[in-house]
Scaffold this motif. Structure first.
Motif, short mmCIF file in Angstrom:
data_model
loop_
_atom_site.label_atom_id
_atom_site.label_comp_id
_atom_site.label_asym_id
_atom_site.label_seq_id
_atom_site.Cartn_x
_atom_site.Cartn_y
_atom_site.Cartn_z
N ALA A 4 0.83 -1.21 0.00
CA ALA A 4 0.00 0.00 0.00
C ALA A 4 0.86 1.26 0.00
O ALA A 4 0.51 2.26 -0.65
N THR A 5 1.98 1.21 0.71
CA THR A 5 2.90 2.35 0.73
C THR A 5 3.44 2.62 -0.67
O THR A 5 3.52 3.78 -1.11
N ILE A 6 3.85 1.56 -1.36
CA ILE A 6 4.37 1.74 -2.72
C ILE A 6 3.32 2.38 -3.62
O ILE A 6 3.61 3.33 -4.37
N LEU A 7 2.08 1.90 -3.54
CA LEU A 7 1.02 2.46 -4.36
C LEU A 7 0.78 3.94 -4.03
O LEU A 7 0.70 4.80 -4.92
N ALA A 8 0.68 4.24 -2.73
CA ALA A 8 0.37 5.61 -2.32
C ALA A 8 1.50 6.58 -2.67
O ALA A 8 1.25 7.68 -3.17
N VAL A 9 2.74 6.17 -2.42
CA VAL A 9 3.87 7.06 -2.70
C VAL A 9 4.07 7.23 -4.20
O VAL A 9 4.40 8.32 -4.67
N THR A 10 3.87 6.17 -4.97
CA THR A 10 3.96 6.30 -6.42
C THR A 10 2.98 7.34 -6.92
O THR A 10 3.34 8.22 -7.73
N GLY A 11 1.74 7.26 -6.46
CA GLY A 11 0.75 8.22 -6.90
C GLY A 11 1.03 9.63 -6.43
O GLY A 11 1.00 10.58 -7.22
N ALA A 12 1.32 9.77 -5.13
CA ALA A 12 1.51 11.11 -4.58
C ALA A 12 2.76 11.78 -5.13
O ALA A 12 2.73 12.94 -5.55
N LEU A 39 4.36 13.40 -18.49
CA LEU A 39 4.65 14.79 -18.83
C LEU A 39 5.07 14.92 -20.29
O LEU A 39 4.65 15.85 -21.00
N ALA A 40 5.86 13.96 -20.76
CA ALA A 40 6.37 14.01 -22.13
C ALA A 40 5.34 13.57 -23.16
O ALA A 40 5.47 13.92 -24.35
N THR A 41 4.32 12.83 -22.75
CA THR A 41 3.36 12.28 -23.72
C THR A 41 1.96 12.87 -23.55
O THR A 41 1.47 13.59 -24.42
N ALA A 42 1.32 12.59 -22.42
CA ALA A 42 -0.06 13.03 -22.22
C ALA A 42 -0.16 14.45 -21.70
O ALA A 42 -1.23 15.06 -21.76
N GLY A 43 0.91 14.97 -21.12
CA GLY A 43 0.86 16.31 -20.54
C GLY A 43 0.69 16.28 -19.04
O GLY A 43 0.21 15.30 -18.47
N VAL A 44 1.06 17.38 -18.39
CA VAL A 44 1.07 17.43 -16.94
C VAL A 44 -0.33 17.38 -16.34
O VAL A 44 -0.51 16.99 -15.18
N ARG A 45 -1.36 17.73 -17.10
CA ARG A 45 -2.73 17.79 -16.56
C ARG A 45 -3.19 16.44 -16.00
O ARG A 45 -3.93 16.39 -15.02
N VAL A 46 -2.76 15.33 -16.60
CA VAL A 46 -3.27 14.02 -16.19
C VAL A 46 -2.50 13.43 -15.00
O VAL A 46 -2.93 12.42 -14.44
N ILE A 47 -1.40 14.04 -14.60
CA ILE A 47 -0.58 13.44 -13.54
C ILE A 47 -1.33 13.35 -12.20
O ILE A 47 -1.25 12.32 -11.53
N PRO A 48 -2.08 14.38 -11.77
CA PRO A 48 -2.85 14.20 -10.53
C PRO A 48 -3.91 13.10 -10.62
O PRO A 48 -4.21 12.45 -9.61
N LEU A 49 -4.49 12.90 -11.80
CA LEU A 49 -5.45 11.80 -11.96
C LEU A 49 -4.76 10.47 -11.71
O LEU A 49 -5.28 9.60 -10.99
N PHE A 50 -3.58 10.30 -12.30
CA PHE A 50 -2.77 9.11 -12.06
C PHE A 50 -2.49 8.94 -10.57
O PHE A 50 -2.64 7.85 -10.00
N GLY A 51 -2.13 10.03 -9.90
CA GLY A 51 -1.84 9.96 -8.47
C GLY A 51 -3.05 9.57 -7.66
O GLY A 51 -2.96 8.73 -6.76
N GLY A 52 -4.19 10.17 -7.95
CA GLY A 52 -5.40 9.88 -7.20
C GLY A 52 -5.87 8.45 -7.35
O GLY A 52 -6.35 7.83 -6.39
N LEU A 53 -5.74 7.90 -8.53
CA LEU A 53 -6.15 6.52 -8.75
C LEU A 53 -5.28 5.55 -7.95
O LEU A 53 -5.77 4.55 -7.39
N LEU A 54 -3.99 5.83 -7.85
CA LEU A 54 -3.10 4.93 -7.10
C LEU A 54 -3.30 5.07 -5.59
O LEU A 54 -3.25 4.06 -4.87
N THR A 55 -3.51 6.28 -5.09
CA THR A 55 -3.78 6.40 -3.65
C THR A 55 -5.12 5.76 -3.30
O THR A 55 -5.27 5.20 -2.21
N ALA A 56 -6.07 5.82 -4.21
CA ALA A 56 -7.35 5.12 -3.99
C ALA A 56 -7.13 3.61 -3.93
O ALA A 56 -7.76 2.91 -3.13
N ALA A 57 -6.25 3.10 -4.79
CA ALA A 57 -5.94 1.67 -4.77
C ALA A 57 -5.29 1.27 -3.45
O ALA A 57 -5.57 0.19 -2.91
N ALA A 58 -4.42 2.13 -2.91
CA ALA A 58 -3.79 1.85 -1.61
C ALA A 58 -4.83 1.80 -0.51
O ALA A 58 -4.80 0.91 0.36
N PHE A 59 -5.76 2.73 -0.52
CA PHE A 59 -6.85 2.74 0.46
C PHE A 59 -7.66 1.45 0.37
O PHE A 59 -7.95 0.81 1.37
#
Length: 393
Positions: free
Chosen positions: A198-206, A338-358
């Motif tokens: 869970a730590t790996i998932l949460a820290v990866t996302g955050a 950042l290089a492909t989809a753009g910085v806008r989607v990075i928080p979405l990626f983070g939120g999905l992984l912290t949700a998975a940790a929860f």
């Protein structure tokens, strides 16, 4: 010791605040500059457990002072690096001391206090971690903007040397057996492994989001570059306040605190993705993200030492590895996004992984409680009634 944690946290993530200065000065892209954080984390992942095992018989005071000395020397080299390669090499040398430092600093701290206030002590020591974002990175970002990014590394090198001397002179003598010879009050290998995952998932996302937060604030939210230091200060100040507050309840609700903070950081990350173009909404969401993540680190550190199936120093080293797996993965995947989809989607990626940790932690605990619904598990701090002595073990 809290000042020492401040040194390590600030210097480890300092390139986040200086990203837009380091990259053009060394002729690299922003995503390549972000990999300075990734490389640091990869080294910690590789060496933390072996070096912790090798140094288990070394007295704690000279061990902590030695790691801080090497850290300060490597940071000095970073400050005067003439190329990206030299800067990266110096940070990798500093990273070799990181895993050992985090493996012993919390066990040493709790060894000097009664067992029934471990959570409070962990949270108080973690204030140094939280001050990294609130003081270290914003001041480093400001100093970098005024005098160049190298000046920020010079400042951290000086502070590191001063802290090294203070630890060598002031820390009480602590034997390895005192700081690392005990297991947690509720040792449980399954819980330990699930918490690491869970730590790996949460820290990866955050950290995937935080590594490129300055880019997000500039390119998506539309803030001026001059306001970055203040925005990072807002994020970090709420982190300090949250860490202090968590210390008041962590001994009573060790698992509940972790789950609540995971829920908060998930909401903040998804909120940044949804309304990050609004400056007015971005600021409170940034504050919630900073508060919940800084507090989460203290909560997980306390929890990992509760359920440690072996000695607490090896448990802390394992957590350091898990944290840096997440840090490396987050910054690496973030660079790709950042290089492909753009910085806008990075928080979405983070939120999905912290949700998975929860979800992982919550589902594991629900399944465990169903299996043991017949009665309270002796020594389990989460299944004891409030006020029971095991809740404070």
């Amino acid at each position: 010791m809290s000042a020492a944690t401040f040194c390590y946290v600030t210097t480890e993530v300092l390139p986040i605040g200086l990203l837009t200065l380091i990259a053009p000065d060394l002729g690299r892209s922003r995503s390549e500059a972000g990999l300075l954080v990734t490389g640091y984390a990869v080294v910690v992942m590789i060496v933390a457990l072996p070096l912790t095992r090798v140094t288990r018989r070394v007295p704690r005071r000279p061990l902590l002072a030695g790691t801080l000395g090497v850290f300060a020397a490597a940071t000095t080299v970073s400050a005067f690096a003439t190329s990206y390669e030299v800067l990266l090499a110096a940070r990798l040398v500093s990273a070799t001391t990181n895993g050992v430092f985090w493996a012993v600093v919390f066990p040493v701290a709790i060894s000097m206090f009664p067992a029934n206030i471990r959570g409070r002590i962990v949270a108080r020591l973690s204030i140094g971690n939280a001050l990294g974002p609130v003081l270290g990175v914003p001041l480093g970002t400001w100093l970098g903007g005024q005098a160049g990014w190298r000046a920020a590394f010079v400042a951290m090198a000086v502070f590191g040397f001063v802290t090294c001397i203070a630890v060598a002179l002031l820390l009480p003598s602590v034997t390895p057996q005192q700081s690392a010879g005990d297991v947690g009050p509720a040792p449980d290998r399954h819980r330990f492994v699930v918490l690491l995952v869970a730590t790996i998932l949460a820290v990866t996302g955050a950290m995937g989001a935080f590594t490129y937060m300055t880019v997000f604030l500039l390119d998506v939210s539309g803030f001026a570059a001059a306001s970055l230091g203040m925005l990072l200060f807002v994020q970090g100040s709420f982190g300090v306040a949250g860490t202090w507050a968590v210390g008041r309840v962590l001994d009573r609700f060790p698992l509940g605190v972790v789950l609540a903070l995971l829920g908060l950081i998930t909401a903040a990350m998804l909120g940044l993705y949804g309304v990050g173009t609004s400056r007015a909404l971005t600021i409170p969401l940034l504050a919630v993200a900073g508060m919940s993540f800084s507090s989460l680190i203290a909560g997980i550190q306390h929890r990992i030492m509760q359920v440690a199936p072996s000695t607490t120093d090896m448990a802390s080293a394992s957590l350091s590895v898990a944290f840096n797996v997440g840090l490396a993965a987050g910054s690496f995947i973030g660079a790709g996004l950042l290089a492909t989809a753009g910085v806008r989607v990075i928080p979405l990626f983070g939120g999905l992984l912290t949700a998975a940790a929860f979800a992982l932690l919550a589902c594991h605990e629900m399944a465990r409680r169903r299996r043991r619904a017949a009665g309270v598990v002796a020594g389990d701090p989460d299944l004891q009634p409030v006020g029971h002595s095991a809740a404070h073990a």
